[in-house]
Every structure is written in structure tokens, then in C-alpha cells.
Design a protein around this motif. Structure first.
Motif, short mmCIF file in Angstrom:
data_model
loop_
_atom_site.label_atom_id
_atom_site.label_comp_id
_atom_site.label_asym_id
_atom_site.label_seq_id
_atom_site.Cartn_x
_atom_site.Cartn_y
_atom_site.Cartn_z
N ARG A 28 -23.99 26.80 3.23
CA ARG A 28 -22.58 26.73 3.16
C ARG A 28 -22.08 25.51 3.63
NH1 ARG A 28 -20.37 29.90 -0.54
NH2 ARG A 28 -18.31 29.42 0.38
N GLY A 29 -21.19 24.75 3.21
CA GLY A 29 -20.18 23.66 3.87
C GLY A 29 -20.07 24.24 5.33
N GLY A 30 -20.38 23.15 6.11
CA GLY A 30 -20.13 23.57 7.55
C GLY A 30 -21.04 24.42 8.47
N ALA A 31 -21.96 24.86 7.76
CA ALA A 31 -22.83 25.82 8.31
C ALA A 31 -23.61 25.40 9.42
CB ALA A 31 -23.77 26.60 7.42
N GLY A 32 -23.63 24.10 9.42
CA GLY A 32 -24.39 23.30 10.81
C GLY A 32 -25.85 22.70 10.26
N ALA A 33 -25.82 22.58 9.02
CA ALA A 33 -27.36 21.78 8.83
C ALA A 33 -27.43 20.57 9.31
CB ALA A 33 -27.27 21.64 6.87
N SER A 34 -26.39 19.80 9.12
CA SER A 34 -26.47 18.34 10.07
C SER A 34 -26.94 18.46 11.36
CB SER A 34 -25.30 17.42 9.71
OG SER A 34 -25.10 17.50 8.27
N THR A 35 -26.17 19.51 12.04
CA THR A 35 -26.32 19.47 13.50
C THR A 35 -28.00 19.96 13.76
OG1 THR A 35 -24.20 20.53 13.58
CG2 THR A 35 -25.77 21.08 15.35
N ASN A 45 -26.77 29.96 12.27
CA ASN A 45 -26.34 29.06 13.03
C ASN A 45 -24.84 29.83 13.42
OD1 ASN A 45 -25.93 26.89 14.89
ND2 ASN A 45 -24.76 25.83 13.26
N LYS A 46 -24.41 29.35 14.71
CA LYS A 46 -22.89 29.56 14.91
C LYS A 46 -22.74 31.20 15.24
CE LYS A 46 -20.50 25.95 12.72
NZ LYS A 46 -19.33 25.50 11.94
N PRO A 52 -26.83 30.32 18.72
CA PRO A 52 -25.61 30.86 19.11
C PRO A 52 -24.63 29.81 19.04
CG PRO A 52 -27.04 30.43 21.14
CD PRO A 52 -27.87 30.02 19.68
N SER A 53 -23.48 30.17 18.88
CA SER A 53 -22.51 29.52 18.56
C SER A 53 -21.97 28.89 20.18
CB SER A 53 -21.15 30.28 18.24
OG SER A 53 -20.00 29.27 18.31
N ASP A 54 -21.74 27.63 20.52
CA ASP A 54 -21.38 26.89 21.63
C ASP A 54 -20.24 25.87 21.17
OD1 ASP A 54 -21.02 25.66 24.06
OD2 ASP A 54 -23.15 26.01 24.35
N LEU A 55 -19.20 26.18 21.17
CA LEU A 55 -18.09 25.22 20.66
C LEU A 55 -17.85 24.06 21.77
CD1 LEU A 55 -15.27 27.74 19.35
CD2 LEU A 55 -16.84 26.25 18.02
N ALA A 103 -20.87 21.90 21.30
CA ALA A 103 -20.58 21.05 20.21
C ALA A 103 -19.42 20.04 20.13
CB ALA A 103 -20.20 22.00 18.96
N LEU A 156 -28.19 27.67 23.32
CA LEU A 156 -28.25 26.85 22.11
C LEU A 156 -29.37 25.89 21.96
CD1 LEU A 156 -27.33 26.07 18.83
CD2 LEU A 156 -25.52 25.06 20.18
N1 ATP Z 1 -24.04 26.44 17.02
C1 ATP Z 1 -23.01 25.79 16.73
N2 ATP Z 1 -21.91 26.27 17.82
C2 ATP Z 1 -20.69 25.53 17.65
N3 ATP Z 1 -20.31 24.60 16.73
C3 ATP Z 1 -21.30 24.21 15.73
C4 ATP Z 1 -22.53 24.61 16.07
N4 ATP Z 1 -23.36 24.42 15.14
C5 ATP Z 1 -22.64 23.35 14.53
N5 ATP Z 1 -21.35 23.23 14.99
C6 ATP Z 1 -20.11 22.47 14.62
O1 ATP Z 1 -19.94 22.93 13.26
C7 ATP Z 1 -19.24 21.72 12.69
C8 ATP Z 1 -19.99 21.52 11.29
O2 ATP Z 1 -21.50 21.20 11.47
P1 ATP Z 1 -22.36 20.46 10.54
O3 ATP Z 1 -21.52 19.17 10.30
O4 ATP Z 1 -23.69 20.35 11.27
O5 ATP Z 1 -22.46 21.35 9.37
P2 ATP Z 1 -22.87 20.92 7.79
O6 ATP Z 1 -23.47 22.27 7.37
O7 ATP Z 1 -23.91 19.83 7.88
O8 ATP Z 1 -21.47 20.75 7.11
P3 ATP Z 1 -21.41 20.06 5.79
O9 ATP Z 1 -21.37 20.88 4.70
O10 ATP Z 1 -20.19 19.22 5.93
O11 ATP Z 1 -22.51 18.95 5.53
C9 ATP Z 1 -19.42 20.41 13.52
O12 ATP Z 1 -18.22 20.02 14.19
C10 ATP Z 1 -20.70 21.07 14.62
O13 ATP Z 1 -20.62 20.28 15.68
#
Ligand code: ATP
Ligand code: MG
Length: 406
Positions: A155-162, A320-321, A348-351, A354, A373
Motif C-alpha cells: 500500500r502507499g505509505g506502508a514503509g517500503a522506502s523506509t 511495518n508500523k 514496530p511503529s516508532d513515530l 521516523a 525498530l
Molecule cells: N515503522 C515505522 N514507524 C513509524 N513511521 C514509519 C515507519 N516506517 C515508515 N514510517 C514513516 O511512514 C512514512 C511513509 O514511509 P515510506 O515513505 O517508507 O513509505 P512507502 O511505502 O515508500 O510510501 P510510498 O507509497 O509513498 O512510496 C514516512 O514518513 C516514514 O518515515
């Protein structure tokens, strides 16, 4: 490490494509000596940096430029200006009179092939230009195999880039792998941003005109995060669609210099769907999802696609998260039942971490070395890099941190 490019991974350096700008007579004599035996048709111009900027604002840049920037107060700024005027594929070697390791690092991080401190010798220049032509001496008769790791967000924003950024960083800086981190989201990618590195236009050119890709092209387009981590990411304008040639991915990976152990690919789900054949090139596919219903559905769909296209490729699911039962997310067991796949990592989520990492432009392990994390990201990096088998898992997983529903 500096990237060396074996002969087979570059197109021949055409003598006529080398242009040198010198700033003083002594350097001109040395450059003449260096090039007359090796690149007799190369051209030398006087006037150093100002002359180079003047020519480049009028003409298309040649494939290889050597520019004397001595006298410039800001060689890094000079390189930035040069790069805005050059084709992405132009390789730049700078010469200058400041002998400073930080300057060298900044210049090579920005994508210059080398920085030579004056006074230079003819041998220095020849070897700077030849280094990239030399076959790699440290590799044995067996070619090292590049491990390709595709990280896809369900999903968008799930954290793949992270996950891509931080596992690549751990592989490079803690597991001693030489890593190419490549962000294939050319317009909205965040990889260079999150490591405070310069984006390049190299990927757009590589995607649209893959026949131009060779090892030297890639080496000059990559930003250097550290000795072992090289990053290719873009920030293309939103006013034009990037035309992605189907063969571009293979050509890009084939052209990566032999030094690389791993290529971590931040692969947008839409691109994986548009070019599913690219999945077959991966040795490991990691699908990253949050524990949502939509994430469960799309993790399953992407995993099925991966299984269909790349049945022999290892597949790992990373949640993730993860915020625990009170957050309203799906229980671990339900998510796994729904995806019909075991989840190998629960991050784990760790705002706080992040946002601290984002604000500092640093990876998570630098900002929060001992956080749960980062510990779990380390385990994921070990699996993705092949250091630890997919099946094995240490007992200290996320399940211990939160009592997840069964
Ligand atoms: N485990 C985590 N805990 C808290 N925040 C997180 C965690 N993993 C990612 N984030 C935050 O969530 C947001 C989205 O993460 P990221 O850009 O990695 O997602 P993505 O899947 O690559 O998104 P996109 O679909 O836009 O490419 C970022 O602000 C990132 O810092
Ligand atoms: Mg992303």
C-alpha cells in the motif's frame, strides 16, 4: 571504495570524446603529455572553469570532461553548476588546488568521477581516466553474482522506502556489503531525500534510452552515501511522463560495476504490475505492508504475482508500523491467514524515530541505534542480504514486544 568498471561493462572511451579545460600553462603541458600518447584526438581548452561553463552553456557536453577548478572559492558549487549544464551521462573529473579529504568526499558524492589535487602528474591523470577501464583485479576467476533485492510496498505509505533505505544502509555499513540502492520511483521517490543526498537525472535517461547505459554512466550518476553504499534516485518534474523501456531494468543491473554485492531496489507496486517481468530478475522479493485489511489484500495479490512470474525467487513479507492490539490493526495471525503467507518480520511503529531520522536526513540506525525498530530492521537486512536464511528467526521478534492476537 571507488567504483571500478570492468572493460566489459563500459563502452570504449572514444578519444575524441574527451575534453579538458586547464587553468594554467604547467597543467596544460602535463595534460598534453598525458593525452597525446593515449587519447591523441582529445581537445584541450584554456580558461579553466569559466571557459568550461561558457562552452557547456552553448554546446552539448562531451561524454568525458576534465576541468581545472583551481581558483574557485566553491569547487562543490562549481560542480553543481557544471552538472546542471551537462548531460546526465557526462563523466566529470575535476582538478583543483585544495587538498582536503572532505572536499574530495563532497565532490565524489556529488557524482564526479575523481578529484585530482594539483600539481598533477601525467601519470595521475592517465590513471584517473584509465582506472575505470581496468578490469577488476580483486575478483577471482568466478564472477561475483549480484544479489538483487526488490522491495515493494503493498500500500502507499506502508514503509517500503523506509525498509529499502534502512536495510540497504545496514547491509553496507554493518554487514560490509557493497550496495547499490536504486529508487525506481522517479518522480515521488524519497530515497535520496531520506539520506540527504543529491538526486540525479541519470535514471530517467537510463529508463528512456537504455542503450546509453554503461558502467561509467552509472558510476557518475550515483551519489555516494559511504564507502559501501551508492545511491541512484531521482526527483523528476511532474510535467513529463517518464517512458520506461521494458529492457531498461536488465540493462541497468547488467551494467552495475562488478564491485556491488547487492542491489536494493525500491520498486513501486505500480511499476511491478506494469513490468512484472522485472520481478524475475530479483533474488529476493520483500513485500512491505501495514497490518490493515487493504494491506492484507494487496500483500496477497503482489505475492501471487511474484510467485507466478518468479516462482524460484525467495519471497518475504514484512509487516511495518505495527502498533499492537490497541491500535485497531489486524491481529498478526489474522493478517497471516488472510495473506496465506507467514510474516517474517514485524517492524514496530516508532513515530519519534521516523520523524527524527527524516528531519536529520539520516537513516534509522544512526538516529536510534538500539531501538526495537532498528533491531528488527537489522534482522530483516540479514535475511534480505542472504546472511541469514529466510526461514530462520531469532527468538527476540516483535511478538515479544506486543502480545499479538492469535
Ligand atoms: N515503522 C515505522 N514507524 C513509524 N513511521 C514509519 C515507519 N516506517 C515508515 N514510517 C514513516 O511512514 C512514512 C511513509 O514511509 P515510506 O515513505 O517508507 O513509505 P512507502 O511505502 O515508500 O510510501 P510510498 O507509497 O509513498 O512510496 C514516512 O514518513 C516514514 O518515515
Ligand atoms: Mg516509497
Amino acid at each position: 571504495m571507488s567504483i571500478r568498471v570492468s572493460k566489459s561493462k563500459q563502452s570504449e572511451l572514444n578519444a575524441e570524446q574527451l575534453t579538458v579545460f586547464v587553468a594554467d600553462e604547467n597543467t596544460r603541458i602535463t595534460v598534453q603529455e598525458a593525452i597525446q600518447a593515449n587519447w591523441p584526438a582529445a581537445t584541450i581548452h584554456d580558461g579553466g572553469l569559466p571557459a568550461a561553463l561558457g562552452m557547456l552553456s552553448q554546446e552539448v557536453s562531451p561524454p568525458l570532461l576534465v576541468i581545472d577548478v583551481s581558483g574557485s572559492d566553491d569547487p562543490v558549487g562549481a560542480l553543481r553548476s557544471l552538472k546542471t549544464l551537462c548531460e546526465p551521462s557526462t563523466r566529470i573529473v575535476l582538478m583543483g588546488d585544495v587538498n582536503d579529504v572532505t572536499l574530495y568526499r563532497d565532490i565524489t558524492q556529488l557524482g564526479a568521477v575523481d578529484y585530482l589535487v594539483k600539481p598533477i602528474s601525467a601519470d595521475d591523470l592517465v590513471s584517473a581516466l584509465r582506472t575505470q577501464e581496468k578490469p577488476k583485479e580483486t575478483v577471482g576467476p568466478e564472477e561475483k553474482k549480484l544479489r538483487v533485492i526488490a522491495v515493494i510496498g503493498a500500500r502507499g505509505g506502508a514503509g517500503a522506502s523506509t525498509v529499502a533505505v534502512n536495510t540497504a544502509w545496514i547491509m553496507a555499513n554493518e554487514l560490509d556489503r557493497t550496495v547499490a540502492l536504486i529508487d525506481l520511483d522517479l518522480q515521488f521517490g524519497t530515497v535520496t531525500l531520506s539520506l540527504d543526498l543529491e538526486p540525479s537525472h541519470g535514471l530517467r535517461e537510463a529508463f528512456e534510452k537504455p542503450d546509453r547505459i554503461d558502467g561509467l554512466f552509472i558510476a557518475s550518476a550515483m551519489a555516494h552515501e559511504s564507502e559501501n553504499l551508492f545511491v541512484l534516485g531521482s526527483e523528476e518534474g511532474l510535467d513529463r511522463v517518464v517512458d520506461v523501456r521494458p529492457e531498461a531494468f536488465d540493462i541497468l543491473l547488467d551494467a552495475l560495476p562488478d564491485d556491488f554485492d547487492c542491489a536494493v531496489i525500491d520498486l513501486p507496486a505500480r511499476l511491478a504490475v506494469a513490468r512484472p517481468e522485472w520481478l524475475a530478475r530479483a533474488d529476493m522479493i520483500a513485500v512491505v505492508s501495514d497490518l490493515s485489511l487493504a494491506g492484507m489484500r494487496d500483500t496477497m495479490r503482489i505475492a501471487h504475482l511474484a510467485r507466478e512470474i518468479a516462482p524460484d525467487t525467495a519471497l518475504t513479507i514484512i509487516a511495518n508500523k505495527v502498533a499492537g492490539p490497541k491500535s485497531g490493526e489486524l491481529p498478526k495471525a489474522e493478517f497471516q491467514r488472510g495473506t496465506e503467507l507467514p510474516v517474517k518480520h514485524f517492524l514496530p511503529s516508532d513515530l519519534k524515530l521516523a520523524s527524527a531520522a527524516a528531519n536529520a536526513g539520516k537513516p534509522f540506525p544512526v538516529v536510534g541505534k538500539r531501538t526495537p525498530l532498528v533491531k528488527e530492521l537489522r534482522r530483516a537486512a540479514e535475511v534480505l542480504s542472504g546472511e541469514r536464511p529466510v526461514e530462520s528467526r531469532s527468538s527476540g521478534g516483535f511478538g515479544k514486544l506486543f502480545k499479538l492476537g492469535k
